[in-house]
Design a protein around this motif. Structure first.
Motif, PDB file in Angstrom:
ATOM      1  N   ILE A 191      56.247  57.945 -32.510  1.00  0.00           N
ATOM      2  CA  ILE A 191      55.062  58.357 -31.667  1.00  0.00           C
ATOM      3  C   ILE A 191      54.005  58.648 -32.846  1.00  0.00           C
ATOM      4  CG2 ILE A 191      54.202  60.196 -30.395  1.00  0.00           C
ATOM      5  CD1 ILE A 191      56.974  60.699 -29.411  1.00  0.00           C
ATOM      6  N   ALA A 192      54.291  59.100 -33.883  1.00  0.00           N
ATOM      7  CA  ALA A 192      53.403  59.429 -35.110  1.00  0.00           C
ATOM      8  C   ALA A 192      52.621  58.103 -35.314  1.00  0.00           C
ATOM      9  CB  ALA A 192      53.842  60.204 -36.198  1.00  0.00           C
ATOM     10  N   GLU A 193      53.387  57.049 -35.793  1.00  0.00           N
ATOM     11  CA  GLU A 193      53.090  55.738 -35.947  1.00  0.00           C
ATOM     12  C   GLU A 193      51.776  55.269 -34.967  1.00  0.00           C
ATOM     13  OE1 GLU A 193      54.462  51.271 -37.458  1.00  0.00           O
ATOM     14  OE2 GLU A 193      55.612  52.993 -37.327  1.00  0.00           O
ATOM     15  N   ARG A 194      52.419  55.328 -33.601  1.00  0.00           N
ATOM     16  CA  ARG A 194      51.655  54.785 -32.593  1.00  0.00           C
ATOM     17  C   ARG A 194      50.252  55.553 -32.371  1.00  0.00           C
ATOM     18  NH1 ARG A 194      53.489  52.891 -27.604  1.00  0.00           N
ATOM     19  NH2 ARG A 194      51.380  52.102 -26.381  1.00  0.00           N
ATOM     20  N   LEU A 195      50.291  56.862 -32.650  1.00  0.00           N
ATOM     21  CA  LEU A 195      49.119  57.300 -32.447  1.00  0.00           C
ATOM     22  C   LEU A 195      48.042  57.890 -33.741  1.00  0.00           C
ATOM     23  CD1 LEU A 195      50.314  60.215 -29.796  1.00  0.00           C
ATOM     24  CD2 LEU A 195      49.269  58.281 -29.247  1.00  0.00           C
ATOM     25  N   GLY A 196      48.992  57.380 -34.734  1.00  0.00           N
ATOM     26  CA  GLY A 196      47.903  57.552 -35.914  1.00  0.00           C
ATOM     27  C   GLY A 196      48.028  59.029 -36.521  1.00  0.00           C
ATOM     28  N   LEU A 197      48.904  59.773 -36.268  1.00  0.00           N
ATOM     29  CA  LEU A 197      49.346  61.246 -36.623  1.00  0.00           C
ATOM     30  C   LEU A 197      50.523  61.318 -37.561  1.00  0.00           C
ATOM     31  CD1 LEU A 197      49.254  62.626 -32.839  1.00  0.00           C
ATOM     32  CD2 LEU A 197      47.230  62.600 -34.670  1.00  0.00           C
ATOM     33  N   SER A 198      50.511  62.593 -38.106  1.00  0.00           N
ATOM     34  CA  SER A 198      51.749  62.896 -38.780  1.00  0.00           C
ATOM     35  C   SER A 198      52.868  63.088 -38.078  1.00  0.00           C
ATOM     36  CB  SER A 198      51.322  63.726 -40.015  1.00  0.00           C
ATOM     37  OG  SER A 198      51.123  65.243 -39.211  1.00  0.00           O
ATOM     38  N   VAL A 199      53.968  62.990 -38.628  1.00  0.00           N
ATOM     39  CA  VAL A 199      55.212  63.533 -37.624  1.00  0.00           C
ATOM     40  C   VAL A 199      55.171  65.159 -37.463  1.00  0.00           C
ATOM     41  CG1 VAL A 199      57.817  63.772 -37.814  1.00  0.00           C
ATOM     42  CG2 VAL A 199      56.989  61.876 -38.694  1.00  0.00           C
ATOM     43  N   HIS A 200      54.665  65.856 -38.512  1.00  0.00           N
ATOM     44  CA  HIS A 200      54.562  67.218 -38.311  1.00  0.00           C
ATOM     45  C   HIS A 200      53.325  67.690 -37.097  1.00  0.00           C
ATOM     46  CE1 HIS A 200      54.241  71.489 -39.342  1.00  0.00           C
ATOM     47  NE2 HIS A 200      52.889  71.451 -39.077  1.00  0.00           N
ATOM     48  N   THR A 201      52.499  66.893 -37.036  1.00  0.00           N
ATOM     49  CA  THR A 201      51.528  67.046 -35.761  1.00  0.00           C
ATOM     50  C   THR A 201      52.177  66.751 -34.574  1.00  0.00           C
ATOM     51  OG1 THR A 201      49.369  66.649 -37.613  1.00  0.00           O
ATOM     52  CG2 THR A 201      49.160  66.342 -35.205  1.00  0.00           C
ATOM     53  N   VAL A 202      52.867  65.694 -34.702  1.00  0.00           N
ATOM     54  CA  VAL A 202      53.497  65.188 -33.386  1.00  0.00           C
ATOM     55  C   VAL A 202      54.334  66.282 -33.037  1.00  0.00           C
ATOM     56  CG1 VAL A 202      55.293  63.597 -32.097  1.00  0.00           C
ATOM     57  CG2 VAL A 202      53.237  62.661 -33.647  1.00  0.00           C
ATOM     58  N   ASN A 203      55.391  66.808 -33.778  1.00  0.00           N
ATOM     59  CA  ASN A 203      56.333  67.811 -33.251  1.00  0.00           C
ATOM     60  C   ASN A 203      55.607  69.085 -32.772  1.00  0.00           C
ATOM     61  OD1 ASN A 203      58.550  66.192 -33.883  1.00  0.00           O
ATOM     62  ND2 ASN A 203      58.675  66.780 -36.154  1.00  0.00           N
ATOM     63  N   ALA A 204      54.354  69.355 -33.452  1.00  0.00           N
ATOM     64  CA  ALA A 204      53.663  70.334 -33.018  1.00  0.00           C
ATOM     65  C   ALA A 204      53.047  70.367 -31.461  1.00  0.00           C
ATOM     66  CB  ALA A 204      52.365  70.815 -33.965  1.00  0.00           C
ATOM     67  N   TYR A 205      52.746  69.290 -31.314  1.00  0.00           N
ATOM     68  CA  TYR A 205      51.873  68.699 -29.869  1.00  0.00           C
ATOM     69  C   TYR A 205      53.076  69.012 -29.063  1.00  0.00           C
ATOM     70  CZ  TYR A 205      47.433  67.219 -31.346  1.00  0.00           C
ATOM     71  OH  TYR A 205      46.047  67.258 -31.951  1.00  0.00           O
ATOM     72  N   LEU A 206      54.418  68.238 -29.267  1.00  0.00           N
ATOM     73  CA  LEU A 206      55.358  68.522 -28.402  1.00  0.00           C
ATOM     74  C   LEU A 206      56.183  69.785 -28.266  1.00  0.00           C
ATOM     75  CD1 LEU A 206      57.339  65.339 -29.421  1.00  0.00           C
ATOM     76  CD2 LEU A 206      56.206  65.636 -27.236  1.00  0.00           C
ATOM     77  N   GLY A 207      56.017  70.799 -29.270  1.00  0.00           N
ATOM     78  CA  GLY A 207      56.351  71.922 -29.331  1.00  0.00           C
ATOM     79  C   GLY A 207      55.574  72.847 -28.253  1.00  0.00           C
ATOM     80  N   SER A 208      53.952  72.602 -28.590  1.00  0.00           N
ATOM     81  CA  SER A 208      53.162  73.435 -27.624  1.00  0.00           C
ATOM     82  C   SER A 208      53.189  73.062 -26.350  1.00  0.00           C
ATOM     83  CB  SER A 208      51.781  73.372 -28.315  1.00  0.00           C
ATOM     84  OG  SER A 208      51.438  71.918 -28.269  1.00  0.00           O
ATOM     85  N   ALA A 209      53.411  71.715 -25.997  1.00  0.00           N
ATOM     86  CA  ALA A 209      53.657  71.378 -24.411  1.00  0.00           C
ATOM     87  C   ALA A 209      54.999  71.903 -23.970  1.00  0.00           C
ATOM     88  CB  ALA A 209      53.487  69.880 -24.520  1.00  0.00           C
ATOM     89  N   THR A 210      55.920  71.953 -24.631  1.00  0.00           N
ATOM     90  CA  THR A 210      57.089  72.470 -24.127  1.00  0.00           C
ATOM     91  C   THR A 210      56.938  74.101 -23.808  1.00  0.00           C
ATOM     92  OG1 THR A 210      58.677  71.255 -25.577  1.00  0.00           O
ATOM     93  CG2 THR A 210      59.633  73.165 -24.701  1.00  0.00           C
ATOM     94  N   ILE A 211      56.295  74.767 -24.750  1.00  0.00           N
ATOM     95  CA  ILE A 211      55.760  76.387 -24.343  1.00  0.00           C
ATOM     96  C   ILE A 211      54.973  76.369 -22.944  1.00  0.00           C
ATOM     97  CG2 ILE A 211      54.759  78.423 -25.118  1.00  0.00           C
ATOM     98  CD1 ILE A 211      55.829  77.421 -28.172  1.00  0.00           C
ATOM     99  N   LYS A 212      54.060  75.386 -23.023  1.00  0.00           N
ATOM    100  CA  LYS A 212      53.092  75.510 -21.960  1.00  0.00           C
ATOM    101  C   LYS A 212      53.706  75.310 -20.503  1.00  0.00           C
ATOM    102  CE  LYS A 212      49.050  74.602 -24.357  1.00  0.00           C
ATOM    103  NZ  LYS A 212      47.832  73.555 -24.524  1.00  0.00           N
ATOM    104  N   LEU A 213      54.612  74.534 -20.650  1.00  0.00           N
ATOM    105  CA  LEU A 213      55.634  74.170 -19.401  1.00  0.00           C
ATOM    106  C   LEU A 213      56.587  74.871 -19.234  1.00  0.00           C
ATOM    107  CD1 LEU A 213      55.638  70.105 -19.987  1.00  0.00           C
ATOM    108  CD2 LEU A 213      54.088  71.302 -18.204  1.00  0.00           C
ATOM    109  N   ASP A 214      56.986  76.043 -20.195  1.00  0.00           N
ATOM    110  CA  ASP A 214      58.039  77.065 -19.797  1.00  0.00           C
ATOM    111  C   ASP A 214      59.320  76.040 -19.688  1.00  0.00           C
ATOM    112  OD1 ASP A 214      58.804  79.471 -19.521  1.00  0.00           O
ATOM    113  OD2 ASP A 214      58.952  79.395 -17.378  1.00  0.00           O
ATOM    114  N   ALA A 215      59.459  75.488 -20.596  1.00  0.00           N
ATOM    115  CA  ALA A 215      60.595  74.499 -20.704  1.00  0.00           C
ATOM    116  C   ALA A 215      61.464  75.104 -21.917  1.00  0.00           C
ATOM    117  CB  ALA A 215      60.411  72.909 -20.822  1.00  0.00           C
TER     118      ALA A 215
END
Length: 232
Positions: A191-215
């Motif tokens: 995902i990081a390579e596809r979006l031009g992001l760092s792995v840390h940033t990708v994991n941060a986005y996924l983590g924040s989305a998980t929290i917002k979705l109450d998952a």
């Protein structure tokens, strides 16, 4: 509107129920959901949608008084649709044509016959989609098809409830993009390579989305995002 197409309001569900009503040769429909799940002595069926019009309170009340407790007990034990005879009829075409596919409710307390399809989706998703009439025409194949459609109706209602519980635009474009790619089976590095992001940033986005979705985890967040229409 077809099965599986996302709905945004109850007005989108209404035509689905009307089409089901016509297929069953019924006069009316009513959607009931179980409230007070987990508290056996507090559970009750609540009418969420119906097309009884000015007679809604009378018909819903009579139906729940006649069979409410039986329906609540049944959904905990079985997913077979339940049918009932109208008052004064010793036999019903419904039970003859779908023998073995349904459970016949005892007693003839109502002025209309009908069928109630049980749906179990967990907690707020449990309930019945019921149809009533005086000359309904069922077959095994039709019962199976309409039961599947009933499940989709309840899934639509549950998804709308969940969307209302999440603030509008709560997921950012990056969070949605990361969830979509994760849902497609890509790992964080891909995902990081596809979006031009760092792995840390990708994991941060996924983590924040998980929290917002109450998952509770990434997998549940992806499943919930699909159900809510954020990703596909």
């Amino acid at each position: 509107m077809t099965i599986g197409q996302r709905v945004s309001s109850r007005s989108d569900i209404f035509p689905k129920l009307i089409n089901m009503q016509r297929a069953l040769n019924a006069r009316n429909f009513a959607v009931f959901r179980v409230s007070g799940s987990g508290l056996p002595n507090k559970r009750k069926l609540v009418c969420e949608m119906e097309n009884w019009g000015v007679s809604a309170a009378e018909h819903c009340g009579a139906f729940l008084q006649a069979y409410g407790d039986r329906l609540l007990n049944h959904i905990e034990l079985s997913l077979l649709p339940m049918i009932w005879k109208s008052r004064g009829h010793t036999e019903t075409r419904l039970s003859i044509k779908v023998s073995g596919m349904t459970v016949l409710l005892d007693g003839q307390q109502l002025s209309f016959e009908g069928i109630a399809f049980p749906v179990r989706l967990g907690a707020l998703g449990n309930g019945y989609v019921a149809f009533a009439g005086s000359a309904m025409d069922l077959s095994n194949d039709l019962v199976i098809d309409q039961h599947v459609r009933s499940c989709h109706v309840m899934m639509d209602l549950l998804a709308m409830d969940e969307r209302r519980s999440i603030p509008a635009e709560s997921l950012s474009e990056r969070e949605v993009a990361c969830l979509q790619l994760a849902g497609d089976g890509q790992i964080s590095e891909e995902i990081a390579e596809r979006l031009g992001l760092s792995v840390h940033t990708v994991n941060a986005y996924l983590g924040s989305a998980t929290i917002k979705l109450d998952a509770v985890n990434r997998i549940q967040a992806i499943a919930k995002a699909i159900r809510l229409g954020f990703i596909h």
